[in-house]
Write a protein that holds these residues in place. Sequence first.
Motif, short mmCIF file in Angstrom:
data_model
loop_
_atom_site.label_atom_id
_atom_site.label_comp_id
_atom_site.label_asym_id
_atom_site.label_seq_id
_atom_site.Cartn_x
_atom_site.Cartn_y
_atom_site.Cartn_z
N CYS A 127 0.85 -1.19 0.00
CA CYS A 127 0.00 0.00 0.00
C CYS A 127 0.89 1.24 0.00
CB CYS A 127 -0.89 0.01 1.24
SG CYS A 127 -1.58 -1.60 1.67
N PRO A 128 0.34 2.42 -0.32
CA PRO A 128 1.14 3.64 -0.27
C PRO A 128 1.79 3.81 1.10
CG PRO A 128 -0.95 4.07 -1.34
CD PRO A 128 -1.04 2.67 -0.79
N SER A 129 3.08 4.13 1.11
CA SER A 129 3.81 4.24 2.37
C SER A 129 5.12 4.99 2.15
CB SER A 129 4.11 2.85 2.94
OG SER A 129 4.95 2.93 4.07
N LYS A 130 5.56 5.70 3.19
CA LYS A 130 6.88 6.34 3.18
C LYS A 130 7.88 5.58 4.03
CE LYS A 130 4.97 10.97 2.44
NZ LYS A 130 4.85 12.37 2.96
N ARG A 131 7.43 4.48 4.62
CA ARG A 131 8.29 3.71 5.50
C ARG A 131 9.20 2.76 4.71
NH1 ARG A 131 3.34 3.92 8.48
NH2 ARG A 131 3.64 4.98 10.47
N ALA A 153 2.78 -13.71 -4.00
CA ALA A 153 1.84 -12.79 -4.64
C ALA A 153 2.07 -11.40 -4.05
CB ALA A 153 0.41 -13.24 -4.42
N VAL A 154 2.42 -10.45 -4.91
CA VAL A 154 2.68 -9.08 -4.48
C VAL A 154 1.50 -8.22 -4.88
CG1 VAL A 154 4.19 -7.08 -4.71
CG2 VAL A 154 5.17 -9.39 -4.58
N MET A 155 0.78 -7.72 -3.88
CA MET A 155 -0.40 -6.88 -4.08
C MET A 155 0.05 -5.42 -4.10
SD MET A 155 -1.39 -9.92 -3.21
CE MET A 155 -2.80 -11.03 -3.24
N VAL A 156 0.13 -4.83 -5.28
CA VAL A 156 0.80 -3.55 -5.42
C VAL A 156 -0.17 -2.43 -5.80
CG1 VAL A 156 1.40 -3.95 -7.84
CG2 VAL A 156 2.82 -2.43 -6.46
N LEU A 161 4.16 2.07 -6.41
CA LEU A 161 5.02 1.91 -7.58
C LEU A 161 5.72 3.21 -7.94
CD1 LEU A 161 3.04 -0.27 -10.16
CD2 LEU A 161 5.23 -0.83 -9.11
N GLU A 162 4.97 4.30 -7.92
CA GLU A 162 5.51 5.59 -8.33
C GLU A 162 6.60 6.10 -7.39
OE1 GLU A 162 2.27 8.40 -8.72
OE2 GLU A 162 2.38 8.21 -10.90
N THR A 163 6.51 5.77 -6.13
CA THR A 163 7.41 6.35 -5.13
C THR A 163 8.50 5.41 -4.63
OG1 THR A 163 5.82 5.76 -3.38
CG2 THR A 163 5.66 7.97 -4.33
N ARG A 225 6.09 -0.79 -16.86
CA ARG A 225 7.33 -1.13 -16.18
C ARG A 225 7.81 -2.54 -16.51
NH1 ARG A 225 8.49 2.40 -11.86
NH2 ARG A 225 6.95 4.06 -11.69
N GLY A 226 7.18 -3.16 -17.49
CA GLY A 226 7.59 -4.50 -17.87
C GLY A 226 7.08 -5.59 -16.96
N LEU A 227 6.05 -5.30 -16.17
CA LEU A 227 5.46 -6.26 -15.23
C LEU A 227 4.06 -6.62 -15.73
CD1 LEU A 227 6.46 -4.34 -11.98
CD2 LEU A 227 7.75 -6.14 -13.16
N VAL A 228 3.75 -7.90 -15.74
CA VAL A 228 2.49 -8.36 -16.32
C VAL A 228 1.45 -8.57 -15.22
CG1 VAL A 228 1.37 -10.10 -17.75
CG2 VAL A 228 3.76 -9.48 -18.18
N PRO A 229 0.33 -7.84 -15.27
CA PRO A 229 -0.71 -8.01 -14.25
C PRO A 229 -1.33 -9.40 -14.33
CG PRO A 229 -1.05 -6.00 -15.56
CD PRO A 229 -0.01 -6.80 -16.25
#
Length: 309
Positions: A127-131, A153-156, A161-163, A225-229
């Motif tokens: 999830c969005p995070s600065k940690r 399984a990576v739930m992104v 991704l942007e940060t 980004r070359g990653l397949v959903p």
Amino acid sequence: MRLFYFLLLILPLLTAAPHTAHAGHITDYRALREPVADRSGRALWAIRSFKEEGVPHRLVVDPATLQSFDLPAADLVPRREGEAGFHATRLGRAVKRHTAPPYRLQNGGATRAETAADGFFLTVDLCPSKRPFERELFEAAETLCRGTAVPVAVMVTGLWLETHPEEVAYLKGEVAAGRLAVTWVNHSWHHHYDPKVPLSENFLLAPGTDLRSEVLQLEQELLARGLVPSPFFRFPGLVSGAAAMNLLAELSLVPIGADAWLAKGEQPRRGSFILVHGNGNEPKGIRLALPLLKGTAVRLLPLPAAFAD
């Protein structure tokens, strides 16, 4: 003078650097459901069409293995099969079964293996995070499968991704090195959350949320980004409703819940979908996961193996 010419040489490389992490510019992205076959004759279902650097592509899923691929449209040929054909596949049955009513406010969809799975399914929410990123979690998982890629399984989310370009590069590097086998699961673009608002109006149920955009925008960013959903989706907060489930059904996606959210004290059993956060937001879950992953009796399985044939 030499410094001037040196800067002229490297300036184009410096200005181009932010784009090197992307596979290509994605445009004209839309959902569809079309039966196709690849050059080997394998039956597939195209669930998205788009252009990558102007070249027509399709996001396709093998309905038998639940594996997804980004393929040039020129490498595919249409098959003559109606909508009923999709619902008769392993993928179609899973979509229908796990997006059907009754609709639970929390933890709808698939929460554990439908099969007699001899192992666990590790799902890691980003999830969005600065940690700081929980790299130790992935390193611990890798020790379970020395010599082979460990499935996770990576739930992104899009904002993560942007940060976190360095962390994305790390995960891609582990996949390329054969240490991780990642199933990239859509976790929405923004992952909105307001701790002061009830669940019925929170996360993707917040008024004004564009559900379709939350799903499709994230897919485009993965592909860029070359990653397949994968054909899987995890609701933020595991919170959903009828409209959200109906949208997933339309988009050919299977919702993934969990029956072993470690930080909430849920204990994993054989076939469990283990939920931890790899974004630094939930250290308790990581503390509980690390001893489990360092155990000798734990076997991790790829997410598609959870669904019946």
